[in-house]
Structures are given as structure tokens and as C-alpha cells.
Design a protein around this motif. Structure first.
Motif, mmCIF file in Angstrom:
data_model
loop_
_atom_site.group_PDB
_atom_site.id
_atom_site.type_symbol
_atom_site.label_atom_id
_atom_site.label_comp_id
_atom_site.label_asym_id
_atom_site.label_seq_id
_atom_site.Cartn_x
_atom_site.Cartn_y
_atom_site.Cartn_z
ATOM 1 N N TYR A 3 -37.698 -22.423 -11.129
ATOM 2 C CA TYR A 3 -37.586 -23.227 -12.348
ATOM 3 C C TYR A 3 -38.948 -23.457 -12.965
ATOM 4 C CZ TYR A 3 -32.976 -24.350 -10.478
ATOM 5 O OH TYR A 3 -31.701 -24.275 -9.989
ATOM 6 N N THR A 4 -38.968 -23.535 -14.293
ATOM 7 C CA THR A 4 -40.210 -23.891 -14.973
ATOM 8 C C THR A 4 -39.943 -25.091 -15.883
ATOM 9 O OG1 THR A 4 -39.620 -22.263 -16.646
ATOM 10 C CG2 THR A 4 -41.255 -21.586 -15.008
ATOM 11 N N LEU A 5 -41.018 -25.844 -16.164
ATOM 12 C CA LEU A 5 -40.860 -27.031 -17.013
ATOM 13 C C LEU A 5 -40.785 -26.646 -18.490
ATOM 14 C CD1 LEU A 5 -43.353 -29.647 -15.542
ATOM 15 C CD2 LEU A 5 -40.865 -29.777 -15.562
ATOM 16 N N ASP A 6 -40.014 -27.393 -19.234
ATOM 17 C CA ASP A 6 -39.864 -27.148 -20.664
ATOM 18 C C ASP A 6 -39.912 -28.505 -21.369
ATOM 19 O OD1 ASP A 6 -39.564 -25.305 -22.639
ATOM 20 O OD2 ASP A 6 -37.792 -24.383 -21.732
ATOM 21 N N THR A 7 -41.101 -29.132 -21.325
ATOM 22 C CA THR A 7 -41.227 -30.550 -21.658
ATOM 23 C C THR A 7 -40.905 -30.907 -23.112
ATOM 24 O OG1 THR A 7 -42.923 -30.649 -19.974
ATOM 25 C CG2 THR A 7 -42.808 -32.516 -21.478
ATOM 26 N N ILE A 8 -41.504 -30.187 -24.060
ATOM 27 C CA ILE A 8 -41.415 -30.597 -25.475
ATOM 28 C C ILE A 8 -39.960 -30.678 -25.983
ATOM 29 C CG2 ILE A 8 -42.190 -30.108 -27.863
ATOM 30 C CD1 ILE A 8 -44.485 -30.922 -26.023
ATOM 31 N N PRO A 9 -39.149 -29.618 -25.796
ATOM 32 C CA PRO A 9 -37.768 -29.718 -26.300
ATOM 33 C C PRO A 9 -36.989 -30.865 -25.646
ATOM 34 C CG PRO A 9 -38.207 -27.488 -25.471
ATOM 35 C CD PRO A 9 -39.424 -28.289 -25.210
ATOM 36 N N VAL A 10 -37.270 -31.134 -24.358
ATOM 37 C CA VAL A 10 -36.553 -32.216 -23.669
ATOM 38 C C VAL A 10 -36.961 -33.576 -24.250
ATOM 39 C CG1 VAL A 10 -36.278 -33.394 -21.440
ATOM 40 C CG2 VAL A 10 -36.114 -30.898 -21.564
ATOM 41 N N LEU A 11 -38.254 -33.779 -24.468
ATOM 42 C CA LEU A 11 -38.699 -35.045 -25.070
ATOM 43 C C LEU A 11 -38.077 -35.214 -26.459
ATOM 44 C CD1 LEU A 11 -42.513 -35.210 -24.134
ATOM 45 C CD2 LEU A 11 -40.649 -36.593 -23.188
ATOM 46 N N ASP A 12 -38.079 -34.136 -27.242
ATOM 47 C CA ASP A 12 -37.508 -34.214 -28.607
ATOM 48 C C ASP A 12 -36.020 -34.560 -28.553
ATOM 49 O OD1 ASP A 12 -39.900 -33.690 -29.747
ATOM 50 O OD2 ASP A 12 -39.495 -31.555 -30.161
ATOM 51 N N ALA A 13 -35.286 -33.951 -27.635
ATOM 52 C CA ALA A 13 -33.844 -34.216 -27.542
ATOM 53 C C ALA A 13 -33.590 -35.670 -27.152
ATOM 54 C CB ALA A 13 -33.195 -33.264 -26.545
ATOM 55 N N TYR A 14 -34.428 -36.217 -26.253
ATOM 56 C CA TYR A 14 -34.246 -37.618 -25.865
ATOM 57 C C TYR A 14 -34.613 -38.562 -27.003
ATOM 58 C CZ TYR A 14 -32.379 -37.261 -21.215
ATOM 59 O OH TYR A 14 -31.520 -37.034 -20.177
ATOM 60 N N LYS A 15 -35.573 -38.157 -27.840
ATOM 61 C CA LYS A 15 -35.941 -39.004 -28.984
ATOM 62 C C LYS A 15 -34.786 -39.115 -29.979
ATOM 63 C CE LYS A 15 -40.895 -38.312 -28.667
ATOM 64 N NZ LYS A 15 -41.880 -37.266 -28.834
ATOM 65 N N ALA A 16 -33.924 -38.095 -30.019
ATOM 66 C CA ALA A 16 -32.815 -38.101 -30.989
ATOM 67 C C ALA A 16 -31.751 -39.154 -30.628
ATOM 68 C CB ALA A 16 -32.171 -36.721 -31.054
ATOM 69 N N ASP A 17 -31.816 -39.723 -29.422
ATOM 70 C CA ASP A 17 -30.932 -40.816 -29.007
ATOM 71 C C ASP A 17 -29.445 -40.482 -29.219
ATOM 72 O OD1 ASP A 17 -30.393 -43.344 -27.999
ATOM 73 O OD2 ASP A 17 -30.271 -44.237 -30.001
ATOM 74 N N CYS A 18 -29.007 -39.335 -28.702
ATOM 75 C CA CYS A 18 -27.602 -38.939 -28.880
ATOM 76 C C CYS A 18 -26.811 -39.175 -27.588
ATOM 77 C CB CYS A 18 -27.530 -37.475 -29.302
ATOM 78 S SG CYS A 18 -28.357 -36.387 -28.145
ATOM 79 N N GLU A 19 -25.526 -38.862 -27.610
ATOM 80 C CA GLU A 19 -24.669 -39.114 -26.437
ATOM 81 C C GLU A 19 -24.979 -38.171 -25.277
ATOM 82 O OE1 GLU A 19 -22.769 -41.586 -25.863
ATOM 83 O OE2 GLU A 19 -22.268 -42.444 -27.817
ATOM 84 N N CYS A 20 -25.491 -36.972 -25.577
ATOM 85 C CA CYS A 20 -25.928 -36.075 -24.498
ATOM 86 C C CYS A 20 -27.055 -35.165 -24.993
ATOM 87 C CB CYS A 20 -24.778 -35.231 -23.954
ATOM 88 S SG CYS A 20 -25.336 -34.105 -22.636
ATOM 89 N N PRO A 21 -28.306 -35.473 -24.599
ATOM 90 C CA PRO A 21 -29.430 -34.633 -25.023
ATOM 91 C C PRO A 21 -29.269 -33.179 -24.554
ATOM 92 C CG PRO A 21 -30.210 -36.669 -24.008
ATOM 93 C CD PRO A 21 -28.737 -36.624 -23.786
ATOM 94 N N LEU A 22 -28.648 -32.973 -23.400
ATOM 95 C CA LEU A 22 -28.489 -31.591 -22.908
ATOM 96 C C LEU A 22 -27.500 -30.811 -23.774
ATOM 97 C CD1 LEU A 22 -28.610 -32.141 -19.037
ATOM 98 C CD2 LEU A 22 -30.323 -31.000 -20.460
#
Ligand SMILES: [Zn+2]
Ligand SMILES: [Zn+2]
Length: 247
Positions: A3-22
């Protein structure tokens, strides 16, 4: 699997405050992979070998069909179909009755072989890899990035399929002490948010009682789609919509 880290898209998805960032990340990936498939990938020999062999699921055929590049889709489907006909020929030949005793057992494996031949999807495989990487990133960032940990704890949790995935990846990749901490934080978050949506869904049903006609909707107006998406992963309403395209 590495596995490798993919930080930026994950932070952006969490900032969107939706029901499921994934789910939000999953839809962005699907859009990107459908895009690249329809714009150039189908002309690249390596990709063509993959699409010929594996093909696509109904959802991803549908998404490609909605795009304007009908010739690209025709070319890919044509060579995939040639491949399918070749293997189907073998499958159906192998099922031809050879004698009284072999007939029943050969016959029963045919449907399975045909289903297996049309199973699989090049885009699903790519999306799955990306989402595994994102789930790994969530589990890692929880212990290494204070900003992310705070967003995670105030988030609305994830859908149930992604809850299962997060726990699976966390168990495989965290130490047992970390896994226990992550699991209990995620469990508390998830149960609180499931109860929240359950209450909002009840609010929606109560609005249909004439005595509540004047009561405010609160957060209940889109509770049906949010409840379905929480249970099954984003599949209805705005959260499941693909970005608009003119191509
Ligand atoms: Zn999800
Ligand atoms: Zn697919």
C-alpha cells in the motif's frame, strides 16, 4: 499487496463533509478511469489486451455508453467480443454431450463457466485498487496527522461497505494496539451517524402525517437517499451523480 499513501485526495474528501468520503473518492476514480478509457487507453496495446480479456461490468459499460465517443466504445467492444466468442466456443464445445454418464456433470458446469466469462471489469479492478489505497491512507493518517484525526472524528462516518473495507485494511496494516483504538473510534462514529440518519428518515415519514404538515423538514428532506447510500454505498441521489461531461 503493497500500500502507498494518498494523502491529498483523502484530506480533500474529508473536507467535503459528506456521508461517505470513500464513496466520493470512488465516484471521482470511476469518472477519471472512464475518461481515460474513452480518450486514449483503448488505443494502447497493453490496455487493449486487458479490455479484450476482462471486459466491463454493466455499470461501467453504461457510463462509457453515456459518453460521446461511440467509435472508441465500438472498437473496444468489438475486439472484446471476438475474444468472448473464442472462449465461448471452447466452453460450449466442452459442454457437448459425450455419452450418457458424462452428460449430467458436464451440463451443470456450463452456466458457471459462461457467468465466469462475463464476470470481471477492467474499471472495477482499477477503482478497487485505488479505494484500498485510500482506506489504507485513512487508517494511517488517523495516527500520523492531527488535522486529519480531528476531521475524521467530526465526520459523518462512511457507508457500510466502506466500513467493512476500512476495518479490513486497518486490521491488516495497523499494529494491534492501533487497530483497537481505530476500531473503537470508528465504531462510535458509525453508530452515532447511523442513528442520526435513522432519526432523519423517521422525520421524513412523519412529514406525511397531515398533523405534521406545518412542521419544518429539518434535515429530513433528503433522508431517503442518504439512508440508502449509507447502507449500500452511494447509489442514488446527488451523492451518486457523476460529473457532467460534454465529450
Ligand atoms: Zn462509501
Ligand atoms: Zn465495473
Amino acid at each position: 499487496m503493497k500500500y502507498t499513501l494518498d494523502t491529498i485526495p483523502v484530506l480533500d474528501a474529508y473536507k467535503a463533509d459528506c456521508e461517505c468520503p470513500l464513496c466520493q473518492l470512488r465516484i471521482a476514480c470511476e469518472d477519471q478511469y472512464v475518461d481515460s478509457m474513452m480518450s486514449s487507453a483503448y488505443m494502447e496495446p497493453d490496455w487493449r489486451v486487458k479490455t479484450n480479456e476482462t471486459g466491463f461490468c454493466t455499470r461501467h459499460f453504461e457510463l462509457m455508453f453515456e459518453r460521446r465517443n461511440r467509435l472508441g466504445l465500438a472498437l473496444m467492444t468489438h475486439t472484446h467480443m471476438q475474444e468472448v466468442i473464442r472462449s465461448l466456443n471452447e466452453i460450449l464445445q466442452s459442454g457437448a454431450p459425450q455419452g450418457f454418464f458424462s452428460f449430467r456433470s458436464e451440463k451443470s458446469s456450463l452456466p458457471q463457466k459462461i457467468r465466469a466469462r462475463v464476470d470481471g471489469c477492467v474499471i472495477c479492478d482499477q477503482v478497487e485498487n485505488a479505494i484500498h489505497r485510500y482506506a489504507y491512507t485513512v487508517a494511517q493518517l488517523y495516527f500520523t496527522n492531527a488535522e486529519f484525526k480531528a476531521m475524521f472524528e467530526q465526520s459523518k462516518g462512511v457507508c457500510l461497505p466502506h466500513l467493512a473495507l476500512l476495518l479490513e485494511i486497518a486490521e491488516k496494516t495497523l499494529s494491534s494496539a492501533q487497530y483497537r483504538a481505530f476500531q473503537s473510534a470508528l465504531a462510535a462514529l458509525e453508530l452515532a451517524n447511523l442513528k442520526r440518519i435513522e432519526g432523519e428518515l423517521e422525520g421524513f415519514t412523519l412529514k406525511f402525517d397531515y398533523r405534521n404538515a406545518d412542521k419544518p423538514w429539518g434535515n429530513s428532506r433528503d433522508a431517503v437517499e442518504r439512508a440508502i447510500n449509507k447502507l449500500m454505498g452511494a447509489c442514488v441521489g446527488e451523492a451518486a451523480q457523476m460529473p457532467a461531461h460534454n465529450d
